[in-house]
Design a protein around this motif. Structure first.
Motif, PDB file in Angstrom:
ATOM      1  N   VAL A  56       0.852  -1.193   0.000  1.00 18.53           N
ATOM      2  CA  VAL A  56       0.000   0.000   0.000  1.00 18.53           C
ATOM      3  C   VAL A  56       0.887   1.242   0.000  1.00 18.53           C
ATOM      4  N   GLY A  57       0.834   2.014  -1.077  1.00 17.42           N
ATOM      5  CA  GLY A  57       1.560   3.274  -1.140  1.00 17.42           C
ATOM      6  C   GLY A  57       3.059   3.127  -1.061  1.00 17.42           C
ATOM      7  N   CYS A  58       3.610   2.059  -1.594  1.00 13.89           N
ATOM      8  CA  CYS A  58       5.055   1.882  -1.559  1.00 13.89           C
ATOM      9  C   CYS A  58       5.522   1.109  -2.789  1.00 13.89           C
ATOM     10  N   ASN A  59       6.770   1.310  -3.124  1.00 12.25           N
ATOM     11  CA  ASN A  59       7.430   0.574  -4.195  1.00 12.25           C
ATOM     12  C   ASN A  59       8.710  -0.007  -3.614  1.00 12.25           C
ATOM     13  N   PRO A  60       8.669  -1.224  -3.072  1.00 13.69           N
ATOM     14  CA  PRO A  60       9.858  -1.780  -2.408  1.00 13.69           C
ATOM     15  C   PRO A  60      11.053  -1.932  -3.329  1.00 13.69           C
ATOM     16  N   MET A  65       3.434  -0.374 -11.628  1.00 14.98           N
ATOM     17  CA  MET A  65       4.897  -0.339 -11.588  1.00 14.98           C
ATOM     18  C   MET A  65       5.456  -1.729 -11.806  1.00 14.98           C
ATOM     19  N   ASP A  66       6.730  -1.772 -12.164  1.00 16.77           N
ATOM     20  CA  ASP A  66       7.422  -3.028 -12.401  1.00 16.77           C
ATOM     21  C   ASP A  66       8.139  -3.421 -11.128  1.00 16.77           C
ATOM     22  N   LEU A  67       7.658  -4.456 -10.442  1.00 14.34           N
ATOM     23  CA  LEU A  67       8.244  -4.910  -9.181  1.00 14.34           C
ATOM     24  C   LEU A  67       9.157  -6.109  -9.364  1.00 14.34           C
ATOM     25  N   THR A  68       9.383  -6.551 -10.588  1.00 14.74           N
ATOM     26  CA  THR A  68      10.206  -7.724 -10.952  1.00 14.74           C
ATOM     27  C   THR A  68       9.493  -9.044 -10.665  1.00 14.74           C
ATOM     28  N   TYR A  69       8.205  -9.017 -10.331  1.00 11.63           N
ATOM     29  CA  TYR A  69       7.448 -10.254 -10.131  1.00 11.63           C
ATOM     30  C   TYR A  69       5.977  -9.968 -10.428  1.00 11.63           C
ATOM     31  N   ASP A  70       5.247 -11.028 -10.658  1.00  8.53           N
ATOM     32  CA  ASP A  70       3.823 -10.892 -10.965  1.00  8.53           C
ATOM     33  C   ASP A  70       3.055 -10.416  -9.733  1.00  8.53           C
ATOM     34  N   HIS A  71       2.127  -9.501  -9.944  1.00 11.63           N
ATOM     35  CA  HIS A  71       1.313  -9.003  -8.841  1.00 11.63           C
ATOM     36  C   HIS A  71      -0.047  -8.579  -9.370  1.00 11.63           C
ATOM     37  N   VAL A  72      -0.977  -8.433  -8.460  1.00  9.13           N
ATOM     38  CA  VAL A  72      -2.339  -8.026  -8.792  1.00  9.13           C
ATOM     39  C   VAL A  72      -2.489  -6.545  -8.451  1.00  9.13           C
ATOM     40  N   ASN A  73      -2.868  -5.734  -9.416  1.00 10.49           N
ATOM     41  CA  ASN A  73      -3.111  -4.319  -9.156  1.00 10.49           C
ATOM     42  C   ASN A  73      -4.538  -4.165  -8.643  1.00 10.49           C
ATOM     43  N   ALA A  74      -4.655  -3.813  -7.368  1.00  7.73           N
ATOM     44  CA  ALA A  74      -5.965  -3.760  -6.731  1.00  7.73           C
ATOM     45  C   ALA A  74      -6.592  -2.384  -6.765  1.00  7.73           C
ATOM     46  N   GLY A  75      -5.941  -1.397  -7.364  1.00 12.13           N
ATOM     47  CA  GLY A  75      -6.470  -0.042  -7.414  1.00 12.13           C
ATOM     48  C   GLY A  75      -5.410   0.948  -6.988  1.00 12.13           C
TER      49      GLY A  75
END
Length: 629
Positions: free
Chosen positions: A319-323, A351-361
């Motif tokens: 939430v609100g971060c790009n690790p 954003m590109d986090l280097t892994y698959d993820h679900v964009n929840a909004g």
């Protein structure tokens, strides 16, 4: 192995009951010599000029298991060097095709830039199409390479391993607090490498932690300065302290503010808090945190469950971060979870986090929907038994902070990911406004003491206020200052840091202080005495005892105290920030330049330029590309 028709490879053969293994027979010795001879057939005789010399795995193996002569008389193969960017130097003729770098890029960093092209004698490691490595962890391939094929480009041909003094300390380039070893020669830091700590950074560090060390010697403050007219002029310590004390004495009671920078250590924060209390002011704050943030409940501002505790999570919501840019090593740990079936969701921009993820909004409504089991990520949360919500530092400054934290607490364990090394420590020692300052009744400050707070000086200091700057670099804060008191960098002092999970760790001095610089807490102690509010401690042990009185959990370095659970009840009503609401966004805009050390680094500036040039190339401007650096 007995009854085996030929020798077996120890790294690839499974252990079985009643196995009888022999490791020193003439057959084994001859097999080892054959393998080493094969590896060295095309390896050049570069040891006298190779930066890997002295710590090369191939040298050690050849010494232990190799033959005393070579039978190879043909021409050795040569391979063209690859340009991987401003950090990693390549001499690909030395490569033995172990593919460690390829596997790291694909499996750990998640940026599949490296691969093998060609077959047989024509095999090469490279990027196929020339490009720089797009990972924030690319420097780790230098440690992985067992030969001199991949070495450090910024420090090429500058040292030999046996010349270095090695000091184990803590990295402060982000809030993770990675364990590092600083290698120095004389008064200069020449290399930074990771130390193994499975609970924090495992065996990796980010490129910023590894390569920003050249910023330690540029734009350094080595002598005090006092503003005379429109210009800052060098001064003696006594004169500078007298000028600073006069500014404090001229201010009305309670009109002094102290602001902690992103790299402020706990000892300095405790000393500064005590000095302002004796001066009748409670206006202390950290530039990385909102002034209205409460430090009463520790579980509301630390990474609950710990970094290593992520291993047990079966769902992670960011939430609100790009690790990837706020804590690249933590991002690699989350990536490993996805390979084991853990589902990752994101509430924020694409954003590109280097892994698959679900964009929840991208807003609070999307987070509330996820908490209610609805939306794109709601289904994944319904089946999760150990969900973790990672809340970014930008959330703490939002006007709807309380609602966000309450919704996150309804989903699962709330873990706050800070973006600076001083944030958690500042809250632990109570470096927050108190008294009239907390109620907003103190008025505008007349004197601002900046503890390396350069970003705060860039617009937040009132126009008519006088500024006393205590720090190591001539950055924005020093340019705004009326008195400059030179401090120490993190590689030059004994200090305590608290990482984002609340783990207290201590740094050690690797090199001597330059010029007339002094440890920051000592500067604060001297200033308090000149200002007529002398602090009752004068040694490091005494100031640490005071720090332990304020925050007893900081006594045990390297240990993390598990905070009380964070419950959703009461969070929505008691946690309103003063910032803006709207869509979530990361708090880090440029990964390579986030503080005064990385801004002073030429290497980090080259990285930012190279990343920008790569983005301008065709095919690299897509929305999924990481554009935060």
């Amino acid at each position: 192995m007995e009854k085996a028709p030929k020798p077996v490879a120890s790294c690839a053969f499974p252990v079985m009951p009643n196995m009888n293994v022999k490791t020193t027979t003439p057959l084994v010795k001859k097999a080892r010599e054959g393998v080493m001879e094969f590896l060295l057939i095309n390896h050049p005789l570069d040891c006298p000029i190779c930066d890997q010399g002295g710590e090369c795995d191939l040298q050690d193996q050849a010494m232990s298991f190799g033959s005393d002569r070579s039978r190879f008389t043909e021409m050795k193969r040569s391979v063209e060097d690859k340009n991987l960017g401003p950090l990693v130097k390549t001499v690909m003729t030395r490569c033995i095709h172990c593919t460690r770098c390829v596997r790291f890029a694909n499996e750990v960093a998640g940026v599949p830039d490296l691969g093998v092209t060609g077959r047989g004698n024509a095999s090469e490691i490279g990027t196929y199409v020339e490009k720089l490595m797009g990972s924030e962890l690319s420097g780790n391939v230098i440690d992985l390479c067992p030969v001199g094929a991949l070495t450090s480009k910024p420090s090429a041909f500058t040292y030999r391993t046996w010349e270095l003094k090695m000091t184990e300390t803590i990295d402060v380039s982000d809030a993770l607090g990675s364990n590092i070893r600083v290698d120095s020669r004389g008064t200069e830091v020449l290399r930074i490498v990771p130390r193994l700590n499975e609970e924090v950074n495992e065996e990796w560090i980010s490129d910023k932690a590894r390569f920003q060390y050249d910023g330690l010697k540029r734009q350094r403050l080595t002598t005090p300065y006092v503003r005379g007219g429109a210009a800052l002029e060098p001064a003696q310590w006594g004169d500078a302290l007298a000028a600073a004390s006069q500014l404090l004495a001229a201010a009305r009671p309670g009109a002094v503010r102290a602001v902690a920078g992103k790299l402020a250590d706990c000892e300095t924060l405790v000393a500064a808090k005590d000095m302002l209390s004796r001066l009748g002011s409670g206006d202390t704050r950290a530039e990385a945190l909102p002034a209205d943030l409460s430090a009463d409940l520790r579980s509301s501002y630390v990474f609950n469950g710990g970094v290593a505790g992520l291993e047990s999570a079966d769902a992670v919501l960011l939430v609100g971060c790009n690790p990837r840019v706020e804590a690249p090593v933590l991002n690699a740990r989350i990536r490993r979870l996805t390979t084991n079936g853990t589902v990752v969701g994101v509430v924020g921009p694409e954003m590109d986090l280097t892994y698959d993820h679900v964009n929840a909004g991208a807003d609070v409504a999307a987070l509330e929907a996820a908490a209610a089991g609805k939306g794109p990520f709601g289904a994944a949360l319904k089946g999760a038994t150990r969900p973790v919500v990672v809340v970014g530092a930008s959330v703490l400054s939002r006007a709807d902070r309380g609602a966000v934290m309450a919704a996150a607490a309804r989903i699962g364990t709330v873990s706050v990911l800070h973006d600076s090394a001083s944030a958690a420590g500042a809250l632990d020692v109570g470096f927050v406004p108190s008294g009239p300052a907390a109620a907003g009744a103190a008025g505008a400050p007349e004197v601002v003491v900046l503890l390396g707070a350069d970003d705060y000086a860039d617009g937040d200091v009132p126009a008519g206020a006088k500024v006393i700057y205590i720090g190591s670099h001539g950055d924005r804060g020093a340019a705004r200052a009326d008195v400059i008191l030179p401090g120490a960098a993190y590689t030059e002092k004994n200090a305590t840091w608290v990482n984002t999970e609340g783990r207290a760790q201590r740094s050690k001095p690797a090199v001597a202080l330059p010029g007339e610089a002094r440890a920051d807490w000592e500067v604060v102690r001297a200033l308090s005495e000149m200002a007529g509010a002398a602090l009752p401690y004068g040694t490091l042990d005494e100031v640490r005892q005071r720090m332990f009185d304020v925050a007893p959990h900081l006594v045990r370095a390297g240990w993390r105290e598990e905070p009380l659970p964070l419950l959703a009840e009461g969070l929505a009503a008691g946690g309103r920030g003063s910032g803006a609401a709207g869509a979530f966004a990361s708090s880090v805009g440029n990964f390579y330049q986030t503080d005064h050390i990385s801004r002073a680094s030429k290497t980090m500036a080259r990285c930012g330029t190279a990343r920008q040039e790569m983005r301008m190339q065709p095919g690299h401007g897509a929305p999924g590309m990481n554009t935060d650096a």
